[in-house]
Structures are given as C-alpha cells and as structure tokens.
Design an enzyme around this catalytic site. Structure first.
Site, PDB file in Angstrom:
ATOM      1  N   GLN A 143       0.837  -1.198   0.000  1.00  0.00           N
ATOM      2  CA  GLN A 143       0.000   0.000   0.000  1.00  0.00           C
ATOM      3  C   GLN A 143       0.875   1.253   0.000  1.00  0.00           C
ATOM      4  O   GLN A 143       1.892   1.304   0.681  1.00  0.00           O
ATOM      5  CB  GLN A 143      -0.890  -0.019   1.245  1.00  0.00           C
ATOM      6  CG  GLN A 143      -1.976   1.031   1.274  1.00  0.00           C
ATOM      7  CD  GLN A 143      -2.988   0.767   2.378  1.00  0.00           C
ATOM      8  OE1 GLN A 143      -3.101  -0.343   2.869  1.00  0.00           O
ATOM      9  NE2 GLN A 143      -3.721   1.782   2.765  1.00  0.00           N
ATOM     10  N   SER A 197       4.695  -6.211   2.672  1.00  0.00           N
ATOM     11  CA  SER A 197       3.409  -6.059   3.352  1.00  0.00           C
ATOM     12  C   SER A 197       2.277  -6.664   2.512  1.00  0.00           C
ATOM     13  O   SER A 197       2.262  -7.863   2.256  1.00  0.00           O
ATOM     14  CB  SER A 197       3.160  -4.583   3.672  1.00  0.00           C
ATOM     15  OG  SER A 197       2.038  -4.401   4.498  1.00  0.00           O
ATOM     16  N   LEU A 198       1.332  -5.847   2.045  1.00  0.00           N
ATOM     17  CA  LEU A 198       0.263  -6.320   1.170  1.00  0.00           C
ATOM     18  C   LEU A 198       0.817  -7.121  -0.006  1.00  0.00           C
ATOM     19  O   LEU A 198       0.221  -8.109  -0.445  1.00  0.00           O
ATOM     20  CB  LEU A 198      -0.528  -5.123   0.642  1.00  0.00           C
ATOM     21  CG  LEU A 198      -1.386  -5.347  -0.609  1.00  0.00           C
ATOM     22  CD1 LEU A 198      -2.577  -6.218  -0.283  1.00  0.00           C
ATOM     23  CD2 LEU A 198      -1.809  -4.030  -1.220  1.00  0.00           C
ATOM     24  N   ARG A 201      -8.588  -8.495   4.253  1.00  0.00           N
ATOM     25  CA  ARG A 201      -7.500  -7.843   4.986  1.00  0.00           C
ATOM     26  C   ARG A 201      -7.741  -6.341   5.067  1.00  0.00           C
ATOM     27  O   ARG A 201      -7.583  -5.722   6.123  1.00  0.00           O
ATOM     28  CB  ARG A 201      -6.181  -8.135   4.266  1.00  0.00           C
ATOM     29  CG  ARG A 201      -4.916  -7.566   4.891  1.00  0.00           C
ATOM     30  CD  ARG A 201      -3.732  -7.899   3.975  1.00  0.00           C
ATOM     31  NE  ARG A 201      -2.442  -7.628   4.582  1.00  0.00           N
ATOM     32  CZ  ARG A 201      -1.768  -6.485   4.504  1.00  0.00           C
ATOM     33  NH1 ARG A 201      -2.305  -5.472   3.831  1.00  0.00           N
ATOM     34  NH2 ARG A 201      -0.578  -6.346   5.069  1.00  0.00           N
ATOM     35  N   HIS A 228       1.294  -3.026  11.041  1.00  0.00           N
ATOM     36  CA  HIS A 228       2.413  -3.841  11.534  1.00  0.00           C
ATOM     37  C   HIS A 228       2.797  -3.473  12.961  1.00  0.00           C
ATOM     38  O   HIS A 228       3.972  -3.304  13.289  1.00  0.00           O
ATOM     39  CB  HIS A 228       3.605  -3.741  10.579  1.00  0.00           C
ATOM     40  CG  HIS A 228       3.269  -4.196   9.191  1.00  0.00           C
ATOM     41  ND1 HIS A 228       3.028  -5.517   8.892  1.00  0.00           N
ATOM     42  CD2 HIS A 228       3.067  -3.506   8.034  1.00  0.00           C
ATOM     43  CE1 HIS A 228       2.719  -5.622   7.598  1.00  0.00           C
ATOM     44  NE2 HIS A 228       2.721  -4.414   7.071  1.00  0.00           N
ATOM     45  N   GLN A 287       1.775 -11.515  10.113  1.00  0.00           N
ATOM     46  CA  GLN A 287       2.334 -10.346   9.430  1.00  0.00           C
ATOM     47  C   GLN A 287       1.686  -9.026   9.836  1.00  0.00           C
ATOM     48  O   GLN A 287       2.345  -7.994   9.884  1.00  0.00           O
ATOM     49  CB  GLN A 287       2.224 -10.543   7.912  1.00  0.00           C
ATOM     50  CG  GLN A 287       3.004  -9.552   7.091  1.00  0.00           C
ATOM     51  CD  GLN A 287       2.246  -9.113   5.854  1.00  0.00           C
ATOM     52  OE1 GLN A 287       1.118  -8.638   5.946  1.00  0.00           O
ATOM     53  NE2 GLN A 287       2.863  -9.273   4.704  1.00  0.00           N
TER      54      GLN A 287
END
Length: 300
Positions: free
Chosen positions: A9, A88-89, A113, A199, A248
C-alpha cells in the site's frame, strides 16, 4: 536467479493499470473478473477516480494487488520466477503469482485484509513515521523507551533498507518517539499520511479477523520459494506460509533481511511488478556495491 517482488500500500496512483487493460486481453479479463468478485468497479476508480477515492484502504489494497498480479501475468513466458517476495500487502500478490493462492482467493483475502485493517484503524487510531539516517538499533532502543513510559505503544514496523526504518503505534507514542529520534541524530522523522498503525500490536483485531478468513482458504505448494516478511526466510510449505501470513499484520516487515537472503540464495535479477518504483529504490540501497545484482521494473 530471477526474483520477482511486489509492492504494498502506498504505491497506488490514479490511472494505474489503464494501459494494461487497453493493451493486453489477459489484463482486461482479470480486471473484469476482479470487478465481479469485489462487487464494484474498482477499475473505474483505478483508471479515472480521485486520489481520495483511491486512498480508501478498501480500494487501495485490492487495486495494488490487482495491478501487481496482472503486471506479472502480462509478462507471459518471461515470468519464470526462481523466488518471489512482497512488501506487506505485496506478500499476497507474491503468493498468488507463485500459485500458492488462486487469483480469486488471493483477491478475496486482500479485500478481507483491507476491511479488517480499516476497522482496526477506526477502533484504535494510530500512525506511522519514517525515520531516516539513524541506526536500526538506536530506533529500536528509543521505541522501547517511549513504550515503557506508558503513553502508548510504538515499535519498528518496516525495515525498508539501510537508513530507512518506519515506526508504528499510538499517535502520542509515535510523536514522542519522533522527537527523541531527531534529538538522537535522525536526519528526518516524518509522520506519514496513513490511516493507522500497520504492523503493530494495534492491528491485533485485524489479525484475528484475517486468521478466520485464511482458515477457510485453500493454500497450495508454491511453484518457487516465497520469502516472507515476518522472518525474511524462504517458505514452500502451505501451513508455514499461512501461519506467517497471519502474524504479518502485527509483526515487523523485515524487508532488508528478505532481500539480503534472496541475494545470498542466488538472486541476481530483481523485477518489481506493480505500480511505482518503491521497491527498486529500496533494493538498490540494500544491494549497494553489489554489481552482480540488477534491479528493474516490468515497464523499464
């Protein structure tokens, strides 16, 4: 060995994917399939929406995933990865192109998510800040000090590359950490325009919601090792992949470690699939001085 990497993102921009849609029949097929799965025309927002519309988490994450996966698919026979990773994503994009997840299941998990993270942000407001030019150990030390003072939680969230670490947590704690980090010699401590503390422990409710979605999703053995954010190591076993994917949301993204491990395992060509060039810049800094490593994007 060829490594393909996928952004997270923040890489989005209005107009993303329009050229792919118009030039590649396979891209048009997958974009339209995504519109059907999501229940709204995300392509309208991607191609001609406003920045504000595209910044909505429920739109941003599926949009970046869609652009990234389709970019890889449009490479055709050129897409022959020896290893993959996502920031991440982007980890869900990597798992999808590595055939650990079907396109439909990958997109559904991304949508789940995004919804879960949006709810967690609304329930516990937080923020993130980029810390520039300070040793990781010093950032870790100051985050621990601020958290111990009791004004909220702040932790190192994204180990992006040498000299760039993003912290995450409660707004007051992040602001307090920024002051101390600047005093400690950080070149910059810049609060980011994000909607929550990604996170970090503030994402625990989202993690629990995502875990439920992952539990009913079929994961397959990927066609190549997938290097994951939580430990920076390669994985091929579906159960291990699922467990790390769940962790994560509240764990740090060990991107520097991931890239270094990929290079140590033979990775010499890194191709970024998706909008922007964020990961190319990070990898160039991580591999600075290593002339054996090439970094580029699919449109370079």
């Amino acid at each position: 060995m060829k490594a393909f990497v996928f952004p997270g993102q923040g890489a989005q921009f209005v107009g993303m994917g329009k050229d792919l849609y118009e030039k590649h029949p396979i891209a048009k097929q997958f974009f339209e399939k995504a519109n059907e799965i999501l229940g709204f025309r995300i392509t309208d927002i991607m191609f001609a929406g406003t920045d504000e519309e595209l910044k909505q988490t429920k739109v941003t994450q599926p949009a970046v995933f869609l652009h990234s996966v389709v970019s890889a698919l449009c490479l055709g026979s050129e897409f022959q990865p020896d290893m993959v990773a996502g920031h991440s994503l982007g980890e869900l994009s990597a798992l999808t192109v590595a055939r650990c997840l079907s396109f439909e299941d990958g997109l559904k998990l991304v949508a789940a998510r995004a919804r879960a993270m949006q709810k967690a942000c609304e329930a516990a407001p937080g923020t993130m800040a980029a810390i520039i030019a300070l040793p990781d150990e010093k950032v870790e030390e100051i985050c621990a000090e601020v958290t111990a003072e009791g004004n909220g939680v702040v932790i190192p969230a994204n180990y992006n590359c040498p000299g760039q670490l993003v912290i995450s947590g409660n707004i007051d704690a992040v602001n307090a950490a920024c002051v101390k980090l600047k005093e400690a010699g950080a070149k910059r401590a810049l609060v980011l325009p994000v909607s929550g503390a990604f996170h970090s422990p503030l994402m625990q409710p989202a993690q629990e919601e995502l875990e439920a979605a992952i539990a009913v999703t079929e994961f397959h053995k990927p066609i190549c090792p997938v290097y994951q954010n939580v430990d920076g190591l390669p994985h091929t076993e579906p159960e291990e992949i699922k467990a790390l994917l769940i962790c994560q949301l509240t764990a740090s993204v060990l991107w520097t470690k991931e890239v270094r491990n990929m290079v140590a395992d033979g990775g010499t060509s890194f191709t970024e699939c998706g909008p922007g060039k964020t990961l190319q810049g990070m990898i160039a800094k991580i591999c600075k001085g290593n002339e054996a490593v090439s970094v580029h994007g699919v449109n370079d």
